[in-house]
Motif scaffolding. Structure first.
Motif, PDB file in Angstrom:
ATOM      1  N   UNK A 105     -20.686 -21.756   1.638  1.00 30.56           N
ATOM      2  CA  UNK A 105     -19.756 -22.828   1.366  1.00 30.56           C
ATOM      3  C   UNK A 105     -19.270 -22.557  -0.257  1.00 30.56           C
ATOM      4  N   UNK A 106     -20.455 -22.393  -0.878  1.00 26.73           N
ATOM      5  CA  UNK A 106     -20.206 -22.507  -2.579  1.00 26.73           C
ATOM      6  C   UNK A 106     -19.088 -21.349  -3.156  1.00 26.73           C
ATOM      7  N   UNK A 107     -19.432 -20.153  -2.025  1.00 31.65           N
ATOM      8  CA  UNK A 107     -18.742 -18.969  -2.405  1.00 31.65           C
ATOM      9  C   UNK A 107     -17.413 -18.988  -2.038  1.00 31.65           C
ATOM     10  N   UNK A 108     -16.948 -20.138  -0.998  1.00 30.19           N
ATOM     11  CA  UNK A 108     -15.858 -20.100  -0.529  1.00 30.19           C
ATOM     12  C   UNK A 108     -14.326 -19.874  -1.364  1.00 30.19           C
ATOM     13  N   UNK A 109     -14.495 -20.646  -2.419  1.00 35.01           N
ATOM     14  CA  UNK A 109     -13.379 -20.942  -3.437  1.00 35.01           C
ATOM     15  C   UNK A 109     -13.183 -19.366  -4.140  1.00 35.01           C
ATOM     16  N   UNK A 110     -14.275 -18.608  -4.241  1.00 37.63           N
ATOM     17  CA  UNK A 110     -13.632 -17.349  -4.876  1.00 37.63           C
ATOM     18  C   UNK A 110     -13.131 -16.301  -3.689  1.00 37.63           C
ATOM     19  N   UNK A 111     -13.532 -16.472  -2.406  1.00 35.42           N
ATOM     20  CA  UNK A 111     -12.852 -16.034  -1.297  1.00 35.42           C
ATOM     21  C   UNK A 111     -11.547 -16.416  -1.183  1.00 35.42           C
ATOM     22  N   UNK A 112     -11.090 -17.530  -1.182  1.00 34.60           N
ATOM     23  CA  UNK A 112      -9.801 -18.062  -0.981  1.00 34.60           C
ATOM     24  C   UNK A 112      -8.905 -17.494  -2.164  1.00 34.60           C
ATOM     25  N   UNK A 113      -9.547 -17.415  -3.420  1.00 32.65           N
ATOM     26  CA  UNK A 113      -8.717 -16.741  -4.562  1.00 32.65           C
ATOM     27  C   UNK A 113      -8.517 -15.152  -4.265  1.00 32.65           C
ATOM     28  N   UNK A 114      -9.371 -14.729  -3.796  1.00 34.21           N
ATOM     29  CA  UNK A 114      -9.189 -13.259  -3.420  1.00 34.21           C
ATOM     30  C   UNK A 114      -8.408 -13.001  -2.389  1.00 34.21           C
ATOM     31  N   UNK A 115      -7.936 -13.911  -1.406  1.00 33.43           N
ATOM     32  CA  UNK A 115      -7.420 -13.794  -0.531  1.00 33.43           C
ATOM     33  C   UNK A 115      -5.753 -14.123  -1.030  1.00 33.43           C
ATOM     34  N   UNK A 116      -5.511 -14.844  -1.789  1.00 34.50           N
ATOM     35  CA  UNK A 116      -4.374 -15.095  -2.386  1.00 34.50           C
ATOM     36  C   UNK A 116      -3.619 -13.967  -3.300  1.00 34.50           C
ATOM     37  N   UNK A 117      -4.763 -13.312  -3.903  1.00 35.38           N
ATOM     38  CA  UNK A 117      -4.641 -12.264  -4.880  1.00 35.38           C
ATOM     39  C   UNK A 117      -4.387 -10.850  -4.244  1.00 35.38           C
ATOM     40  N   UNK A 118      -4.682 -10.967  -2.643  1.00 34.12           N
ATOM     41  CA  UNK A 118      -4.487  -9.817  -2.233  1.00 34.12           C
ATOM     42  C   UNK A 118      -5.650  -8.696  -1.974  1.00 34.12           C
ATOM     43  N   UNK A 119      -6.574  -9.174  -2.526  1.00 31.37           N
ATOM     44  CA  UNK A 119      -7.763  -8.294  -2.802  1.00 31.37           C
ATOM     45  C   UNK A 119      -8.627  -7.902  -1.712  1.00 31.37           C
ATOM     46  N   UNK A 120      -8.255  -7.088  -0.811  1.00 32.05           N
ATOM     47  CA  UNK A 120      -8.643  -6.942   0.485  1.00 32.05           C
ATOM     48  C   UNK A 120     -10.178  -6.545   0.503  1.00 32.05           C
ATOM     49  N   UNK A 121     -10.729  -5.607  -0.663  1.00 31.33           N
ATOM     50  CA  UNK A 121     -11.897  -5.433  -0.634  1.00 31.33           C
ATOM     51  C   UNK A 121     -12.789  -6.556  -0.719  1.00 31.33           C
ATOM     52  N   UNK A 122     -12.385  -7.272  -1.886  1.00 32.00           N
ATOM     53  CA  UNK A 122     -13.226  -8.646  -2.471  1.00 32.00           C
ATOM     54  C   UNK A 122     -13.564  -9.427  -1.114  1.00 32.00           C
TER      55      UNK A 122
END
Length: 524
Positions: free
Chosen positions: A384-401
């Protein structure tokens, strides 16, 4: 007139004078319908913060003999009912708040003697001609004499009736004595015009039957005719939001979600009022209900309980059997009993028709996360704590992240049996937990020629965020997931978002145990 026998109508007056008052006087039309009938015994169970005491005060003000409450009700809904004047201030009323008596007593016998003494003292002031022998007469005997002398039946309003089952959870003997007291006081007594009890728990059973089997129960699992009085309805909340210039969609996200037959939208009234007064959407639950209580039930060791809690947090529903619940807070034979208690406490919603439980709204979801942190489910809280970074990576199109973050979330939530797309969907929902701050997340949503796995619909106040359509594959390919979105025309639900939308395909390879992600911009 006293505090317990024909008490003043101050309590309801305070409700009417409050800045926010929602008219629920329609419930009186029902109580008038059943008063002096075989259906005159009513037990309402609701969670804290759902207006039980306010209703008890209202009934006391309406029925209480000599209170002259006409002006209080003249502009309320009940005034338009044909029964309004027939029963207004026509009955002796006895009002108990059992929690107050319990807190002031030394054991159950002292509590019941205290009740008898206080009521008898009040009666003596209004009816000095009645000679009461306190030491020898039961309360039922005193009330029978009162009825014979006055010829006026009694309306009983009993608030927090179940407090002994919550405060003295393991004292079975005291509970039995208490139930027998209520049975002797109320059952088959000609002086009873109406008995209205309210509390959190349904009526407790002991042995093979209930001592109070004359009561008709209206609970959080089946409110029946009382459903519109459980909380605030959609119409009521829309009107309040317009008056206070608050966003209705945001209000629904935070406090809606208690669904019942014939009324699919019902709100937590206390939280709605707090949000309107403070002009702020947040969790008001913990201000009146300690989250430690939720933690206690999460720690009960039943197979599958932890898995189900995680799945509920991810937005799933769980079929349960509520029929074996013992109507107390300590007797649990299965995880279903734990979940049934959480329904009555307001922590879970219940779909009566499908027999499924679910987390009703964001406020309760946040309380679940708080409880999970408290009991040390580290693998879930890290995801849950890491979910914000995942969301930002998705918005940025960083598929590997994105793939790496989902894989990490999978390892951290490995308690879930990871063997199909449903399990993958559960992991994704936990991994994207912070997305709930910006999106309404819908699972298995009808789209085009099928059902899309996950749709992240931007909330009204976050239309700058891209809509996200996610298709999941198990041991196939992320490219195949993208192709399915296009071939089955799932993109039909994205047209209103034009170019501000993402198509996301995610696959899990069971041999390599790796996740693969493809993110494409939506093109009309």
């Amino acid at each position: 007139m006293g505090f317990y026998f024909n008490p003043p109508n101050i309590g309801f007056k305070e409700s009417l004078c409050s800045e926010i008052y929602v008219d629920k006087s329609g419930i009186i039309a029902y109580t008038n319908k059943v008063i002096c009938t075989q259906q005159k015994y009513i037990c309402i169970s609701r969670p804290r913060r759902f207006g039980k005491t306010m209703t008890a005060d209202m009934l006391t003000a309406y029925y209480g003999l000599g209170l002259n409450s006409y002006q209080m009700f003249a502009n309320l809904k009940i005034a338009n009912d044909s029964s309004f004047k027939e029963h207004l201030n026509k009955y002796n009323v006895i009002f108990f708040n059992m929690s107050e008596f319990l807190s002031e007593s030394f054991g159950i016998k002292d509590m019941l003697e205290n009740i008898k003494g206080k009521v008898a003292e009040n009666i003596s002031k209004d009816y000095p001609e009645i000679n009461i022998n306190y030491s020898k007469e039961s309360l039922a005997s005193i009330l029978q004499t009162l009825f014979e002398v006055s010829g006026i039946q009694i309306v009983f309003v009993i608030d927090e009736w179940d407090c002994i089952f919550r405060e003295n959870q393991d004292d079975k003997e005291s509970q039995k004595i208490y139930l027998d007291f209520l049975k002797n006081l109320l059952k088959d007594r000609k002086y009873v015009a109406l008995a209205y009890m309210t509390g959190i728990l349904p009526i407790k059973k002991y042995r093979t039957h209930s001592a109070l089997n004359m009561f008709r129960e209206f609970s959080m699992t089946n409110p029946r005719e009382m459903v519109e009085f459980v909380g605030f309805t959609q119409t009521e909340v829309i009107d309040l939001c317009e008056r206070y210039k608050m966003d209705y969609d945001e209000m629904a996200t935070w406090y809606d979600g208690y669904h019942f037959p014939n009324l699919k939208t019902l709100y937590n009234p206390k939280s709605v009022v707090e949000a309107l007064l403070s002009k702020q959407f947040c969790s008001y639950w913990s201000q009146t209900e300690a989250f430690e209580a939720l933690s206690v039930y999460f720690n009960i060791n039943y197979d599958g309980l932890k898995d189900t809690i995680i799945e509920l947090l991810a937005g799933a529903r769980k079929h349960i059997n509520i029929s074996n619940f013992s109507n107390d807070m300590v007797t649990f034979k299965s995880s279903d009993d734990v979940f049934t208690l959480l329904i009555h406490l307001g922590y879970l919603g219940y779909d009566f028709e499908k027999e499924e439980v679910f987390i009703p709204n964001k406020e309760i979801s946040d309380e679940f996360v708080t409880a999970i942190r408290d009991i040390g489910w580290g693998e879930i809280t890290m995801a849950i704590d890491a979910s914000n970074n995942l969301l930002k990576a998705t918005w940025n199109g960083n598929t590997q992240a994105v793939a790496e973050a989902i894989e990490k979330a999978h390892l951290e939530t490995s308690i879930i049996k990871y063997n199909d797309e449903n399990a993958l969907s559960c992991v994704l929902s936990i991994a994207y937990y912070s997305a709930r701050n910006y999106y309404i997340i819908e699972r298995e949503i009808p789209a085009g020629k099928g059902f899309a796995d996950l749709f992240f619909r931007p909330r009204k106040n976050h239309q700058d965020k891209p809509a996200m359509l996610i298709e999941l594959k198990w041991d196939k390919s992320a490219l195949g997931a993208i192709q399915q979105i296009e071939n089955k025309q799932y993109t039909d639900i994205l047209k209103e978002y034009k170019k501000n939308a993402l198509l996301i395909g995610i696959n899990y390879d069971k041999d390599s145990k790796k996740h693969e992600c493809i993110i494409n911009r939506y093109k009309e």
